[in-house]
Design a protein around this motif. Structure first.
Motif, PDB file in Angstrom:
ATOM      1  N   VAL A  52       0.842  -1.193   0.000  1.00 46.76           N
ATOM      2  CA  VAL A  52       0.000   0.000   0.000  1.00 46.76           C
ATOM      3  C   VAL A  52       0.881   1.248   0.000  1.00 46.76           C
ATOM      4  CG1 VAL A  52      -1.636   1.354   1.366  1.00 46.76           C
ATOM      5  CG2 VAL A  52      -1.920  -1.115   1.151  1.00 46.76           C
ATOM      6  N   GLY A  53       0.504   2.226  -0.814  1.00 42.81           N
ATOM      7  CA  GLY A  53       1.200   3.504  -0.836  1.00 42.81           C
ATOM      8  C   GLY A  53       2.307   3.615  -1.844  1.00 42.81           C
ATOM      9  N   ARG A  54       2.502   2.607  -2.687  1.00 41.29           N
ATOM     10  CA  ARG A  54       3.619   2.661  -3.640  1.00 41.29           C
ATOM     11  C   ARG A  54       3.328   3.553  -4.837  1.00 41.29           C
ATOM     12  NH1 ARG A  54       8.195   1.103  -1.532  1.00 41.29           N
ATOM     13  NH2 ARG A  54       9.010   0.386  -3.535  1.00 41.29           N
ATOM     14  N   GLY A  55       2.065   3.992  -4.959  1.00 41.06           N
ATOM     15  CA  GLY A  55       1.710   4.785  -6.137  1.00 41.06           C
ATOM     16  C   GLY A  55       1.901   6.270  -5.964  1.00 41.06           C
ATOM     17  N   THR A  56       2.477   6.699  -4.842  1.00 42.14           N
ATOM     18  CA  THR A  56       2.697   8.129  -4.619  1.00 42.14           C
ATOM     19  C   THR A  56       4.113   8.325  -4.090  1.00 42.14           C
ATOM     20  OG1 THR A  56       1.788  10.089  -3.536  1.00 42.14           O
ATOM     21  CG2 THR A  56       1.752   8.043  -2.266  1.00 42.14           C
ATOM     22  N   SER A  57       4.435   9.531  -3.618  1.00 44.98           N
ATOM     23  CA  SER A  57       5.794   9.798  -3.134  1.00 44.98           C
ATOM     24  C   SER A  57       6.098   8.984  -1.886  1.00 44.98           C
ATOM     25  CB  SER A  57       5.952  11.288  -2.827  1.00 44.98           C
ATOM     26  OG  SER A  57       5.187  11.649  -1.691  1.00 44.98           O
ATOM     27  N   THR A  58       7.369   8.832  -1.603  1.00 43.62           N
ATOM     28  CA  THR A  58       7.780   7.952  -0.510  1.00 43.62           C
ATOM     29  C   THR A  58       7.140   8.337   0.808  1.00 43.62           C
ATOM     30  OG1 THR A  58       9.886   7.525  -1.592  1.00 43.62           O
ATOM     31  CG2 THR A  58       9.763   7.069   0.766  1.00 43.62           C
ATOM     32  N   TYR A  59       7.193   9.630   1.153  1.00 39.92           N
ATOM     33  CA  TYR A  59       6.701  10.018   2.469  1.00 39.92           C
ATOM     34  C   TYR A  59       5.181  10.006   2.541  1.00 39.92           C
ATOM     35  CZ  TYR A  59      11.446  10.907   3.748  1.00 39.92           C
ATOM     36  OH  TYR A  59      12.774  10.728   4.026  1.00 39.92           O
ATOM     37  N   ASP A  60       4.517  10.350   1.431  1.00 39.49           N
ATOM     38  CA  ASP A  60       3.063  10.175   1.388  1.00 39.49           C
ATOM     39  C   ASP A  60       2.712   8.698   1.572  1.00 39.49           C
ATOM     40  OD1 ASP A  60       2.714  12.826   0.942  1.00 39.49           O
ATOM     41  OD2 ASP A  60       2.126  12.642  -1.166  1.00 39.49           O
ATOM     42  N   GLY A  61       3.442   7.852   0.864  1.00 40.36           N
ATOM     43  CA  GLY A  61       3.145   6.417   0.912  1.00 40.36           C
ATOM     44  C   GLY A  61       3.361   5.830   2.290  1.00 40.36           C
ATOM     45  N   ILE A  62       4.483   6.187   2.913  1.00 45.19           N
ATOM     46  CA  ILE A  62       4.757   5.691   4.266  1.00 45.19           C
ATOM     47  C   ILE A  62       3.668   6.142   5.221  1.00 45.19           C
ATOM     48  CG2 ILE A  62       6.310   5.914   6.236  1.00 45.19           C
ATOM     49  CD1 ILE A  62       8.630   6.058   4.246  1.00 45.19           C
ATOM     50  N   SER A  63       3.283   7.397   5.114  1.00 45.91           N
ATOM     51  CA  SER A  63       2.278   7.947   6.031  1.00 45.91           C
ATOM     52  C   SER A  63       0.950   7.231   5.893  1.00 45.91           C
ATOM     53  CB  SER A  63       2.104   9.444   5.768  1.00 45.91           C
ATOM     54  OG  SER A  63       3.318  10.137   5.927  1.00 45.91           O
ATOM     55  N   ILE A  64       0.524   7.046   4.642  1.00 46.69           N
ATOM     56  CA  ILE A  64      -0.762   6.382   4.407  1.00 46.69           C
ATOM     57  C   ILE A  64      -0.704   4.927   4.854  1.00 46.69           C
ATOM     58  CG2 ILE A  64      -2.350   5.582   2.608  1.00 46.69           C
ATOM     59  CD1 ILE A  64      -1.709   8.162   1.080  1.00 46.69           C
ATOM     60  N   ALA A  65       0.384   4.238   4.511  1.00 47.95           N
ATOM     61  CA  ALA A  65       0.504   2.824   4.874  1.00 47.95           C
ATOM     62  C   ALA A  65       0.486   2.653   6.383  1.00 47.95           C
ATOM     63  CB  ALA A  65       1.779   2.235   4.277  1.00 47.95           C
ATOM     64  N   ARG A  66       1.218   3.507   7.086  1.00 52.60           N
ATOM     65  CA  ARG A  66       1.273   3.401   8.541  1.00 52.60           C
ATOM     66  C   ARG A  66      -0.093   3.690   9.158  1.00 52.60           C
ATOM     67  NH1 ARG A  66       5.689   3.893  12.223  1.00 52.60           N
ATOM     68  NH2 ARG A  66       4.928   4.188  14.346  1.00 52.60           N
ATOM     69  N   ALA A  67      -0.716   4.777   8.701  1.00 55.25           N
ATOM     70  CA  ALA A  67      -2.024   5.133   9.248  1.00 55.25           C
ATOM     71  C   ALA A  67      -3.059   4.040   8.981  1.00 55.25           C
ATOM     72  CB  ALA A  67      -2.485   6.458   8.649  1.00 55.25           C
ATOM     73  N   LEU A  68      -2.995   3.453   7.788  1.00 56.83           N
ATOM     74  CA  LEU A  68      -3.939   2.389   7.436  1.00 56.83           C
ATOM     75  C   LEU A  68      -3.724   1.161   8.313  1.00 56.83           C
ATOM     76  CD1 LEU A  68      -6.146   1.375   5.469  1.00 56.83           C
ATOM     77  CD2 LEU A  68      -4.309   0.570   3.978  1.00 56.83           C
ATOM     78  N   ALA A  69      -2.453   0.775   8.510  1.00 59.53           N
ATOM     79  CA  ALA A  69      -2.158  -0.391   9.348  1.00 59.53           C
ATOM     80  C   ALA A  69      -2.638  -0.165  10.778  1.00 59.53           C
ATOM     81  CB  ALA A  69      -0.660  -0.688   9.327  1.00 59.53           C
ATOM     82  N   GLU A  70      -2.375   1.032  11.310  1.00 60.94           N
ATOM     83  CA  GLU A  70      -2.797   1.330  12.676  1.00 60.94           C
ATOM     84  C   GLU A  70      -4.319   1.305  12.802  1.00 60.94           C
ATOM     85  OE1 GLU A  70      -1.067   5.090  13.453  1.00 60.94           O
ATOM     86  OE2 GLU A  70       0.931   4.299  13.883  1.00 60.94           O
ATOM     87  N   TYR A  71      -4.986   1.898  11.811  1.00 63.46           N
ATOM     88  CA  TYR A  71      -6.449   1.969  11.874  1.00 63.46           C
ATOM     89  C   TYR A  71      -7.061   0.566  11.834  1.00 63.46           C
ATOM     90  CZ  TYR A  71     -11.209   3.470  10.970  1.00 63.46           C
ATOM     91  OH  TYR A  71     -12.556   3.675  11.059  1.00 63.46           O
ATOM     92  N   ILE A  72      -6.597  -0.270  10.899  1.00 61.51           N
ATOM     93  CA  ILE A  72      -7.140  -1.627  10.791  1.00 61.51           C
ATOM     94  C   ILE A  72      -6.900  -2.395  12.091  1.00 61.51           C
ATOM     95  CG2 ILE A  72      -6.808  -3.868   9.654  1.00 61.51           C
ATOM     96  CD1 ILE A  72      -6.321  -2.324   7.045  1.00 61.51           C
ATOM     97  N   HIS A  73      -5.711  -2.258  12.642  1.00 63.71           N
ATOM     98  CA  HIS A  73      -5.362  -3.031  13.837  1.00 63.71           C
ATOM     99  C   HIS A  73      -6.102  -2.539  15.076  1.00 63.71           C
ATOM    100  CE1 HIS A  73      -3.010  -5.621  16.390  1.00 63.71           C
ATOM    101  NE2 HIS A  73      -2.613  -4.587  17.133  1.00 63.71           N
ATOM    102  N   LEU A  74      -6.150  -1.206  15.253  1.00 65.87           N
ATOM    103  CA  LEU A  74      -6.674  -0.666  16.501  1.00 65.87           C
ATOM    104  C   LEU A  74      -8.166  -0.370  16.469  1.00 65.87           C
ATOM    105  CD1 LEU A  74      -3.702   1.741  17.188  1.00 65.87           C
ATOM    106  CD2 LEU A  74      -4.180  -0.405  18.365  1.00 65.87           C
ATOM    107  N   ARG A  75      -8.700  -0.042  15.296  1.00 69.34           N
ATOM    108  CA  ARG A  75     -10.111   0.294  15.211  1.00 69.34           C
ATOM    109  C   ARG A  75     -10.973  -0.871  14.732  1.00 69.34           C
ATOM    110  NH1 ARG A  75     -10.996   5.906  14.565  1.00 69.34           N
ATOM    111  NH2 ARG A  75      -9.652   6.981  16.074  1.00 69.34           N
ATOM    112  N   ILE A  76     -10.482  -1.625  13.738  1.00 70.38           N
ATOM    113  CA  ILE A  76     -11.271  -2.729  13.169  1.00 70.38           C
ATOM    114  C   ILE A  76     -10.973  -4.047  13.873  1.00 70.38           C
ATOM    115  CG2 ILE A  76     -11.785  -4.057  11.073  1.00 70.38           C
ATOM    116  CD1 ILE A  76     -11.105  -1.549   9.450  1.00 70.38           C
ATOM    117  N   GLY A  77      -9.714  -4.341  14.078  1.00 65.55           N
ATOM    118  CA  GLY A  77      -9.332  -5.574  14.769  1.00 65.55           C
ATOM    119  C   GLY A  77      -9.363  -6.809  13.908  1.00 65.55           C
TER     120      GLY A  77
END
Length: 877
Positions: free
Chosen positions: A711-736
Motif C-alpha cells: 500500500v502507498g507505492r503509487g505516490t511519493s515515498t513520504y506520502d506512501g509511508i504515512s498512508i501505509a502506517r495510518a492504514l495499518a494502525e487503523y485496521i489493527h486498533l479500530r477494526i481488529g
C-alpha cells in the motif's frame, strides 16, 4: 414505395422488433432483408444478394438454411446482437394468400438455449435489477437449468452491495428499466439511475425493458401467472417490494421474448448474500478463484485445482461453492465429514466416478423439455442417465456422512419415466424429429403397421425393377428417388430406343432420362403416403411423450440438484486426495494456525515437492497483524494469497494444502494486491489503490481477513509511508481484523511496538553480490529490500545497476544522519499519547475516514510543507 405482400409482411413484423435481427422463414431458409441483411452478411460472412421487393430497387437480402440456423444465431449472439425468429405458423398448402408468420422467440445473450455458446460447467445467467427508495431488488435466472433466485439490498451500501453481487454472478445479460417517449414517431429510450454505465464496464450486455413491467401490480400478476397465486408473499416478508418487482419484471421479460410456457421455472429461491462469506470483485480477481488474471480463463485458478467433477451439473455447483464459502460452522463440518469419508476410500470414489460419468446434464435436459427444444437423442441421454440413479442412490445410502445420506434420500430413480423411454424411444434415433425412426417397435401398433406398408412397398419396388429390366431388355435400368421428382425409372441415353411406350418422361439429365409408369406411380403414392402419415404420427407421439415428461419436471430437477451435490463432494474429495490435503479443524475462537501451508494453484503448476511450505499463526490478541518485509520476487504475495485460499477452501468444505490447519471462520476476505490504472473510469493507479483501501476499511469487521500488498507505492515515498502506517494502525486498533500487510517500507517495522503487531520477513541468502530466494517466511524484520538485486536479475544494463548502487549508498547515509528526526514523525499512532508538536497534533486529529483520497493527498502535501525543510534537504542530498 410499393412493396410485395411478403415484404410488407416482413416490414410489419420487423417494426415490432427494431432492436433485433429478424430471421424470416421462407421455405427451407431464414432470410434477412434491408439493413438486417447487410449486418448479417457482414457478421456471418455470407453472400449479400437482393430480390425483387415490388419497388423500383432490389431489396438487400441474405439467408441461411433453417436446419443449420443454430450456428449462425450463436455467432450473432456472441457478437452482442439480438435475434428474433419469425416462423411460418400455418401450413403453406392450406394458406389462403400469404402464409401467416409470427415471431416465435427472441434470443438474447441471457436467453440462449443452444449449445454452441453455452459452457457445460458454467451457468448462463440473466439478471434483472429493480430500484426504489428502499434500495435494490435483484432477480437472477438460468433458463437452461430452471434456477430462479432473488435477493435484495437496502441501507447506505445498497448500491455497492448489489453491484458486488452482480459482479459475483457475472450474468450474460442484465435487464434494467427504461421509459419510452415519442419523438417524430420514434421511440426514445431513457435509462434510469446509474446502473447502465456501471454495468457495461463490468462486461454483461445491458438491455432495457419497459418501465411498466417494473410496477408492483404488473410484477405481482407476472409472478402469480408463473409460480402460482400468492407466490410472492414469502418475498414480501424479507424484502417488501424490491424482490417482487425485480422477479416479476424478469418473468415478464422472459414471457415476452421466449413466447412459451416456462414450466421448469417453478420455484423462487430467496437467498441472502450475507449468509455466505462475502468476496468482492477485487478479492475474487486477486485470488483468481474461477478466472485467471492473465487470460480470463479457468486455467491456473482455484477452480482448476478443485474441479474433478464428472457431470456438468456438478461443475456448475462447484463454481458456486467456491464463490460462496459457508459461514456456519455446522454446515462446514457437514461437508468436511463427507469429504473425509470419500477421501478415506479410493474404491468408493472410483465407484462414484463410474456411475456419475454416465449421467448427462439432467438440469439442461429438463430445460429443453420445458422449452420444447428437446430432440430424440436428448431423450436417449435422459434414459441413460436415469439408469444410473438407482446405483448412485445405493452408493450414497451406504455412507455414514449425514449430507451423503440426505442426498441419497433426495434422489428419485424415476423408474416410471425410464420405463416410458425404454418402451417408446428407438435405441438409435435420428437427431431431428423430421427424419422419422423415433418410436420404438412395439410401442404403437399404427406406427408398426405403417412401417410394414413402407417395407412391403420397397420390396415391391425391387421386384418392379427386375421385371422392367426383363420386359424392356434394358440391363442398366434402375429405380431411384429424389425429393423433388419422387420415384422414377432411370434409363441411360444409349438405351433410349428401347424405352416402352407406356413410360412417361419425368426428368431429363445430361446422360439419362427418368420415367414414371402407372404401376410405379401407385407404389409411390403408397410409400409416400405411408411415410407422410408415419412421420406425422411419430411427431405426435414424440410430443405426447415430451408432455408426459413435462409433467415430471420438478422430479427431474430435484434429482439433478442432488446428483450435482454428490458430484461436487466427490470432486472435493478427489482434489483433496490428489493434493495430499488435510482436514482442517474449524473453530470460532479466533485462532488461525497453518502448518506447512502451500499455495494450491502454484503447487500444482510446479509439481510435487517443488513448492516451499510455510507456517502461519494468527489470533485475536498477540498475532493479529503481520507486517511482512523482504525483497521483490521472494514470495510475499504468494504467501499471503495462499493463507487466504486455505481459509476459503476450508470454509467451502474442502481439505487444505497443509500438514495441519486450524481455521477461525472469517466473514469476509479482502485483498489489495497489484497496481493498475482504471482508464475507463478515469482513475490513476494510486486512486484505484485508495478506493480499494476505502472499501476495505468501510466494510471489514473483526471477523474479516485482510490481505494488503505494498500500500502507498503509487505516490511519493513520504506520502506512501504515512498512508501505509495510518492504514495499518487503523485496521489493527479500530477494526481488529486479522491482517497480512506486506511492505517495502522498512520504516513501518517499528509498528511491532504496538501489541498484536508482529514482523515477518521472507528469507534470502546472499552469495557475494547475488541473492538466492529461499521462499521461507520467518519471524523478524528485513533490513533491506534488495530492489537493485532484482533489477539486476531482470537484466537492466550494468551502467544503470552501478549508478543505482551509488545513489542508494548516498541516500542510506543521509537517512542515518536524520534517523532521529524521522523517528519523531513516525512515532505517533492512533493509540499513543499526544506529542507536543503542532504538525503531529494536527495529524492526530485528522478524520481519515471522512476524507476522500484526493483530500488526504492534499492534506499530506500541506503538512509536508510545514515540516522543517532541513530534514528533507538532508535526506535528498
Amino acid at each position: 414505395m410499393s412493396f410485395t405482400p411478403m415484404i410488407r409482411q416482413y416490414l410489419e413484423i420487423k417494426g415490432q422488433y427494431p432492436d433485433a435481427i429478424l430471421f424470416f422463414r421462407l421455405g427451407d431458409f431464414y432470410e434477412m432483408f434491408f439493413d438486417d441483411a447487410s449486418v448479417a452478411a457482414r457478421e456471418l460472412e455470407i453472400t449479400l444478394t437482393g430480390r425483387d421487393g415490388g419497388s423500383s430497387e432490389r431489396v438487400p437480402m441474405c439467408g441461411v438454411p433453417y436446419h443449420a440456423v443454430d450456428g449462425y444465431i450463436a455467432k450473432l449472439i456472441g457478437k452482442g446482437y439480438r435475434v428474433a425468429i419469425c416462423d411460418q405458423v400455418e401450413d403453406p398448402a392450406e394458406a389462403k394468400g400469404i402464409v401467416r408468420r409470427e415471431v416465435t422467440r427472441v434470443i438474447t445473450p441471457g436467453t440462449i438455449m443452444e449449445g454452441q455458446l453455452l459452457e457445460e460447467k458454467k451457468n448462463n445467467f440473466l439478471a434483472c435489477v429493480a430500484q426504489d427508495e428502499n434500495g435494490y431488488g435483484l432477480a437472477v435466472t438460468d433458463i437452461t437449468t430452471g434456477s430462479f433466485m432473488v435477493c435484495s439490498f437496502s441501507g447506505a451500501r445498497a448500491y455497492h452491495d448489489v453491484m458486488e453481487e452482480i459482479a459475483r454472478i457475472m450474468p450474460a445479460e442484465v435487464i434494467v428499466p427504461f421509459t419510452e417517449e415519442e419523438e417524430n414517431g420514434q421511440g426514445i429510450f431513457h435509462w434510469t439511475g446509474p446502473l447502465a454505465d456501471e454495468l457495461r464496464l463490468m462486461g454483461p450486455v445491458v438491455s432495457g425493458y419497459s418501465n411498466k413491467a417494473f410496477s408492483r401490480a404488473q410484477a405481482v400478476r407476472a409472478l402469480e401467472a408463473q409460480f402460482g397465486e400468492n407466490s410472492f408473499l414469502n418475498l414480501e416478508t424479507v424484502s417488501p417490494g424490491l424482490a417482487v418487482t425485480a422477479a416479476g419484471a424478469l418473468v415478464s421479460f422472459l414471457k415476452d421474448t421466449q413466447k412459451r410456457d416456462l414450466a421448469h421455472l417453478n420455484e423462487i429461491q430467496f437467498y441472502q448474500p450475507g449468509k455466505y462469506m462475502l468476496l468482492d470483485l477485487t478479492a475474487r480477481r486477486n485470488l483468481e478463484l474461477t478466472r485467471s488474471m492473465s487470460d480470463n480463463t479457468k486455467k491456473f485458478t482455484l477452480l482448476s485445482v478443485l474441479d474433478y467433477t464428472v457431470t456438468s451439473m456438478g461443475g456448475r455447483l462447484l463454481r458456486n461453492w467456491i464463490e460462496q464459502p459457508l459461514l456456519i460452522k455446522e454446515d462446514v463440518i457437514e461437508r468436511l465429514d463427507a469429504v473425509e469419508e470419500l477421501v478415506g476410500s479410493t474404491l468408493s470414489r472410483q465407484d462414484y466416478k463410474n456411475v456419475l460419468k454416465n449421467i448427462y446434464d439432467l438440469e439442461r435436459l429438463a430445460g429443453k423439455i420445458s422449452f420444447g427444444t428437446v430432440n430424440p437423442r436428448d431423450l436417449i441421454a435422459l434414459r441413460k442417465s436415469l439408469a444410473q440413479l438407482s446405483p448412485l442412490k445405493k452408493l450414497l445410502s451406504q455412507s455414514t456422512a449425514a449430507i451423503l445420506k440426505r442426498i441419497s434420500d433426495d434422489i428419485d430413480p424415476m423408474e416410471d419415466i425410464k420405463e416410458l423411454l425404454d418402451n417408446a424411444i428407438a435405441d438409435e434415433p435420428p437427431l431431428s424429429t423430421r427424419d422419422g425412426g423415433i418410436i420404438k417397435k412395439g410401442y404403437n401398433s399404427e406406427v408398426d403397421s405403417l412401417r410394414s406398408v413402407k417395407l412391403e412397398a420397397r420390396s415391391m419396388l425391387a421386384g418392379l425393377e427386375e421385371r422392367e429390366r426383363s420386359r424392356t431388355g434394358i440391363k442398366s435400368l434402375k429405380v431411384g428417388y429424389n425429393r423433388v421428382f419422387g420415384y422414377y425409372l432411370e434409363v441411360t441415353k444409349s438405351y433410349l430406343s428401347m424405352v416402352p411406350d407406356d413410360y412417361r418422361r419425368r426428368q431429363t439429365l445430361a446422360n439419362a432420362e427418368r420415367y414414371i409408369t402407372p404401376e410405379l406411380k401407385e407404389y409411390e403414392d403408397n410409400i409416400l403416403g405411408a411415410e407422410e402419415r408415419l412421420l406425422r404420427l411419430e411427431n405426435r407421439l414424440f410430443n405426447q411423450i415430451r408432455d408426459q415428461l413435462l409433467a415430471q419436471i420438478r422430479r427431474i430437477q430435484s434429482t439433478a440438484q442432488a446428483v450435482a451435490g454428490a458430484d461436487t463432494l466427490y470432486s472435493l474429495a478427489e482434489a483433496s486426495a490428489a493434493g495430499r490435503y488435510v482436514r482442517p479443524e474449524i473453530n470460532n475462537n479466533g485462532r488461525l494456525l497453518i502448518r506447512d501451508g502451500r499455495h494450491p494453484v502454484l503447487e500444482k503448476a510446479l509439481g510435487p515437492g517443488l513448492f516451499v511450505p510455510n507456517d502461519t499463526e494468527m489470533d485475536n490478541e498477540q498475532n493479529r497483524l503481520a507486517l511482512i518485509t523482504g525483497p521483490n520476487m521472494a514470495g510475499k504475495s504468494t504467501y499471503m494469497r495462499q493463507v487466504a485460499l486455505i481459509v476459503l477452501m476450508a470454509q467451502l468444505g474442502c481439505f487444505v494444502p497443509a500438514s495441519e490447519a486450524k481455521i477461525d471462520l472469517v466473514d469476509r476476505i479482502f485483498t489489495r494486491i497489484g497496481a493498475s490504472d482504471d482508464i475507463a473510469g478515469g482513475q490513476s493507479t494510486f486512486m484505484v489503490e485508495m478506493n480499494e483501501c476505502r472499501s476495505i476499511v468501510a466494510s471489514a469487521t473483526a471477523r474479516s481477513l485482510i490481505i494488503l500488498d505494498e500500500v502507498g507505492r503509487g505516490t511519493s515515498t513520504y506520502d506512501g509511508i504515512s498512508i501505509a502506517r495510518a492504514l495499518a494502525e487503523y485496521i489493527h486498533l479500530r477494526i481488529g481484523a486479522k491482517t497480512l500487510f506486506s511492505t517495502h517500507y522498512l520504516e513501518l517495522t517499528d509498528l511491532d511496538s504496538i501489541p498484536g503487531i508482529v514482523n515477518l520477513n521472507v528469507a534470502v541468502k546472499e552469495q557475494g553480490e547475488n541473492i538466492i530466494f529461499l521462499r521461507k517466511v520467518i519471524n523478524g524484520r528485513a533490513d533491506r529490500s534488495y530492489g537493485i538485486h532484482v533489477a539486476k536479475l531482470a537484466g537492466l544494463p550494468l551502467e544503470i545497476i552501478s549508478r543505482a548502487t551509488e545513489i542508494l549508498k548516498g541516500l542510506e547515509t543521509a537517512r542515518q544522519s536524520n534517523e532521529l528526526a524521522a523517528a519523531a514523525l513516525e512515532e505517533k499512532s492512533f493509540s499513543h499519547d499526544s506529542i507536543e508538536n503542532p504538525v503531529i497534533e494536527e495529524i492526530r486529529q485528522l478524520d481519515i475516514l471522512g476524507m476522500t483520497p484526493l483530500e488526504a493527498i492534499s492534506k499530506l502535501y500541506e503538512l509536508q510543507k510545514k515540516i522543517d525543510k532541513k530534514i528533507f534537504n538532508n535526506l535528498m542530498a
